[in-house]
Design a protein around this motif. Sequence first.
Motif, PDB file in Angstrom:
ATOM      1  N   ASN A   1       4.021 -53.591 -56.529  1.00 18.62           N
ATOM      2  CA  ASN A   1       3.026 -52.711 -55.914  1.00 18.62           C
ATOM      3  C   ASN A   1       3.555 -51.293 -56.022  1.00 18.62           C
ATOM      4  OD1 ASN A   1       0.901 -51.605 -54.545  1.00 18.62           O
ATOM      5  ND2 ASN A   1       1.426 -52.483 -52.557  1.00 18.62           N
ATOM      6  N   LEU A   2       3.325 -50.701 -57.177  1.00 20.69           N
ATOM      7  CA  LEU A   2       3.867 -49.386 -57.487  1.00 20.69           C
ATOM      8  C   LEU A   2       2.792 -48.328 -57.305  1.00 20.69           C
ATOM      9  CD1 LEU A   2       6.067 -47.541 -58.704  1.00 20.69           C
ATOM     10  CD2 LEU A   2       5.250 -48.227 -60.980  1.00 20.69           C
ATOM     11  N   ALA A   3       3.070 -47.341 -56.479  1.00 24.13           N
ATOM     12  CA  ALA A   3       2.152 -46.225 -56.268  1.00 24.13           C
ATOM     13  C   ALA A   3       2.942 -44.935 -56.411  1.00 24.13           C
ATOM     14  CB  ALA A   3       1.505 -46.299 -54.889  1.00 24.13           C
ATOM     15  N   CYS A   4       2.495 -44.058 -57.301  1.00 25.01           N
ATOM     16  CA  CYS A   4       3.219 -42.814 -57.524  1.00 25.01           C
ATOM     17  C   CYS A   4       2.283 -41.790 -58.157  1.00 25.01           C
ATOM     18  CB  CYS A   4       4.443 -43.029 -58.414  1.00 25.01           C
ATOM     19  SG  CYS A   4       4.098 -43.782 -60.021  1.00 25.01           S
ATOM     20  N   THR A   5       2.717 -40.549 -58.144  1.00 28.47           N
ATOM     21  CA  THR A   5       1.998 -39.474 -58.812  1.00 28.47           C
ATOM     22  C   THR A   5       2.785 -39.089 -60.048  1.00 28.47           C
ATOM     23  OG1 THR A   5       1.091 -38.647 -56.730  1.00 28.47           O
ATOM     24  CG2 THR A   5       1.122 -37.119 -58.589  1.00 28.47           C
ATOM     25  N   VAL A   6       2.125 -39.107 -61.203  1.00 28.48           N
ATOM     26  CA  VAL A   6       2.815 -38.850 -62.464  1.00 28.48           C
ATOM     27  C   VAL A   6       2.058 -37.802 -63.273  1.00 28.48           C
ATOM     28  CG1 VAL A   6       3.818 -41.164 -62.586  1.00 28.48           C
ATOM     29  CG2 VAL A   6       1.595 -40.722 -63.654  1.00 28.48           C
ATOM     30  N   SER A   7       2.787 -37.186 -64.185  1.00 27.85           N
ATOM     31  CA  SER A   7       2.201 -36.264 -65.156  1.00 27.85           C
ATOM     32  C   SER A   7       2.351 -36.869 -66.537  1.00 27.85           C
ATOM     33  CB  SER A   7       2.916 -34.903 -65.102  1.00 27.85           C
ATOM     34  OG  SER A   7       4.260 -35.044 -65.520  1.00 27.85           O
TER      35      SER A   7
ATOM     36  N   VAL B   1       6.139 -41.877 -68.715  1.00 30.92           N
ATOM     37  CA  VAL B   1       6.828 -42.976 -69.389  1.00 30.92           C
ATOM     38  C   VAL B   1       8.213 -43.197 -68.799  1.00 30.92           C
ATOM     39  CG1 VAL B   1       7.722 -43.813 -71.586  1.00 30.92           C
ATOM     40  CG2 VAL B   1       5.497 -42.678 -71.515  1.00 30.92           C
ATOM     41  N   ASP B   2       8.967 -42.138 -68.606  1.00 34.53           N
ATOM     42  CA  ASP B   2      10.309 -42.275 -68.050  1.00 34.53           C
ATOM     43  C   ASP B   2      10.264 -42.810 -66.624  1.00 34.53           C
ATOM     44  OD1 ASP B   2      11.464 -41.386 -70.373  1.00 34.53           O
ATOM     45  OD2 ASP B   2      11.773 -39.335 -69.658  1.00 34.53           O
ATOM     46  N   THR B   3       9.330 -42.288 -65.827  1.00 35.07           N
ATOM     47  CA  THR B   3       9.215 -42.731 -64.435  1.00 35.07           C
ATOM     48  C   THR B   3       8.885 -44.212 -64.346  1.00 35.07           C
ATOM     49  OG1 THR B   3       8.511 -40.536 -63.688  1.00 35.07           O
ATOM     50  CG2 THR B   3       7.970 -42.407 -62.262  1.00 35.07           C
TER      51      THR B   3
ATOM     52  N   LEU C   1      -0.084 -49.484 -59.741  1.00 34.25           N
ATOM     53  CA  LEU C   1       0.082 -50.657 -60.603  1.00 34.25           C
ATOM     54  C   LEU C   1       0.452 -51.828 -59.701  1.00 34.25           C
ATOM     55  CD1 LEU C   1       0.224 -51.714 -63.580  1.00 34.25           C
ATOM     56  CD2 LEU C   1       2.683 -51.223 -63.479  1.00 34.25           C
ATOM     57  N   THR C   2      -0.403 -52.864 -59.695  1.00 42.44           N
ATOM     58  CA  THR C   2      -0.272 -53.914 -58.690  1.00 42.44           C
ATOM     59  C   THR C   2      -0.414 -55.296 -59.309  1.00 42.44           C
ATOM     60  OG1 THR C   2      -1.376 -52.407 -57.143  1.00 42.44           O
ATOM     61  CG2 THR C   2      -1.061 -54.678 -56.426  1.00 42.44           C
TER      62      THR C   2
ATOM     63  N   THR D   1      -4.777 -48.616 -61.732  1.00 40.61           N
ATOM     64  CA  THR D   1      -5.830 -47.663 -61.394  1.00 40.61           C
ATOM     65  C   THR D   1      -5.272 -46.251 -61.402  1.00 40.61           C
ATOM     66  OG1 THR D   1      -5.456 -47.763 -58.986  1.00 40.61           O
ATOM     67  CG2 THR D   1      -7.003 -49.353 -59.925  1.00 40.61           C
ATOM     68  N   PHE D   2      -6.128 -45.298 -61.763  1.00 46.25           N
ATOM     69  CA  PHE D   2      -5.828 -43.866 -61.666  1.00 46.25           C
ATOM     70  C   PHE D   2      -6.874 -43.218 -60.771  1.00 46.25           C
ATOM     71  CE2 PHE D   2      -4.319 -43.654 -66.402  1.00 46.25           C
ATOM     72  CZ  PHE D   2      -3.164 -44.336 -66.082  1.00 46.25           C
ATOM     73  N   ASP D   3      -6.434 -42.247 -59.977  1.00 46.20           N
ATOM     74  CA  ASP D   3      -7.334 -41.423 -59.183  1.00 46.20           C
ATOM     75  C   ASP D   3      -6.898 -39.972 -59.266  1.00 46.20           C
ATOM     76  OD1 ASP D   3      -9.303 -43.161 -57.859  1.00 46.20           O
ATOM     77  OD2 ASP D   3      -7.547 -44.099 -56.935  1.00 46.20           O
TER      78      ASP D   3
END
Length: 222
Positions: free
Chosen positions: A57-63, A68-70, A108-109, A212-214
């Motif tokens: 259950n991954l939740a994060c803010t990415v650019s 990819v690295d994150t 990502l879940t 999902t993306f928001d």
Amino acid sequence: MTAQPFTQSLSFSRGQSPMTLADIYQDEINIAIWERSLHPELVRAVSTILTSTSTLNLACTVSVSNCVDTLTKELGGDAPAHRLARDIGNLVDMYCCLFDLDVVALRLTKLDRAMCPKFHVDHVPARLVTTYQGVGSEWLENWAVDRRRLGRASAGIPDDQSGLYGQHHDIQKLVAGDVALLKGERWIGNEGRGIVHRSPAVADGEPRLLLTFDFTESDEAS
């Protein structure tokens, strides 16, 4: 705004090119679906990740630059993690380009049950949804929905009995690999018309991997 039943003013777009996703900018389009097939190498990577972890259950803010690295690091740092992270990175690039965003709120879940089993609308501008493994999300065309039966208005009655939709065959289904943009209630001019959708039932031993993306809150407010 009073919800109207069974209106036909909204439609959907689907195609085998990623350019189909740009159709979400058309006023009459409420869901745009890129029908893509997952590369066998990616399918194997996803299977490896799901069998090696009991929960995800991954939740994060990415650019675009750090995605990819994150994700590779968060998913374990091995070759399957990197393969999935590269595919997600491509989708982040597309989403940011399409909506002129610098960052994306990503989730990502791994799911072994329906996350949102009742039909509903999202109070977001536009959500990207894709399933890497397992059954895909379900949705209803606008003509098939009586929006007066959504949420609390159903009085707890199951969707298939409340009159929300007519027949079971009215339910549309995404499949693994499909990338969909779902227009929500906060898309300008779409209030009261967000796409109606739900999570599917998940069979025992057949988990889903849902991405999902928001928009971030700052992007929604701008």
